[in-house]
Enzyme design. Sequence first.
Site, PDB file in Angstrom:
ATOM      1  N   SER A   1      16.315  -6.503   1.831  1.00 50.82           N
ATOM      2  CA  SER A   1      16.288  -5.529   0.737  1.00 50.82           C
ATOM      3  C   SER A   1      14.915  -4.879   0.619  1.00 50.82           C
ATOM      4  O   SER A   1      14.586  -4.035   1.422  1.00 50.82           O
ATOM      5  CB  SER A   1      16.747  -6.108  -0.599  1.00 50.82           C
ATOM      6  OG  SER A   1      16.999  -5.028  -1.486  1.00 50.82           O
TER       7      SER A   1
ATOM      8  N   CYS B   1      18.894  -9.832  -0.698  1.00 48.64           N
ATOM      9  CA  CYS B   1      20.351  -9.951  -0.653  1.00 48.64           C
ATOM     10  C   CYS B   1      20.797 -11.207   0.086  1.00 48.64           C
ATOM     11  O   CYS B   1      21.976 -11.443   0.229  1.00 48.64           O
ATOM     12  CB  CYS B   1      20.958  -8.727   0.038  1.00 48.64           C
ATOM     13  SG  CYS B   1      20.603  -7.199  -0.818  1.00 48.64           S
TER      14      CYS B   1
ATOM     15  N   HIS C   1       3.617  -1.222  -8.035  1.00 54.27           N
ATOM     16  CA  HIS C   1       3.007  -0.105  -8.756  1.00 54.27           C
ATOM     17  C   HIS C   1       1.752  -0.675  -9.405  1.00 54.27           C
ATOM     18  O   HIS C   1       1.840  -1.685 -10.117  1.00 54.27           O
ATOM     19  CB  HIS C   1       3.957   0.464  -9.815  1.00 54.27           C
ATOM     20  CG  HIS C   1       5.287   0.827  -9.246  1.00 54.27           C
ATOM     21  ND1 HIS C   1       5.492   1.973  -8.509  1.00 54.27           N
ATOM     22  CD2 HIS C   1       6.465   0.164  -9.261  1.00 54.27           C
ATOM     23  CE1 HIS C   1       6.757   2.007  -8.117  1.00 54.27           C
ATOM     24  NE2 HIS C   1       7.366   0.924  -8.552  1.00 54.27           N
TER      25      HIS C   1
END
Length: 160
Positions: free
Chosen positions: A73, A93, A78
């Site tokens: 995945s 996943c 940030h």
Amino acid sequence: MAIQPLRLDPITVLGKQLVIELFDCVDQRFDDIQWIEESMLEAARQANATIITSAFHKFSPIGISGVVVIAESHLAIHTWPEYGYAAVDVFTCGDVLDGAQAVRVLSERLGSRRHLISSMDRGLGGHRLGLLSRSLAGNGPVDEDSPTLRWALGQGTGVA
């Protein structure tokens, strides 16, 4: 023949997402795009992820956002260097990825003195949330032996 709605009991988990809040990040390279990207790639490698690609962007005057796309995945970050803060997501996943290791690598490399980690089972029918680990009072490492963290990573029952 009528189409029958998919019945879910109550959620079919397709993936697990770790939401990591890193506070008081003190490393001087916190606004260096190459260093942040290498830190994310190292976290993916140490977590046994299969790296597909990565993309990072440096904002003006400061701040970085980026993603490492993995076969399992993704990892995303940030940063807000002016606050010493990073928001990190680790989504997988499968059961191969060691999310605790990815968190540990990023926390250490960014020099985080406090953290908050939550988990979300995501999939068909909704999602489940859980608080995994926190060190909000100061300089505490990620507690990888936490029963809740082991449960969220699929390694235990979540009961001490």
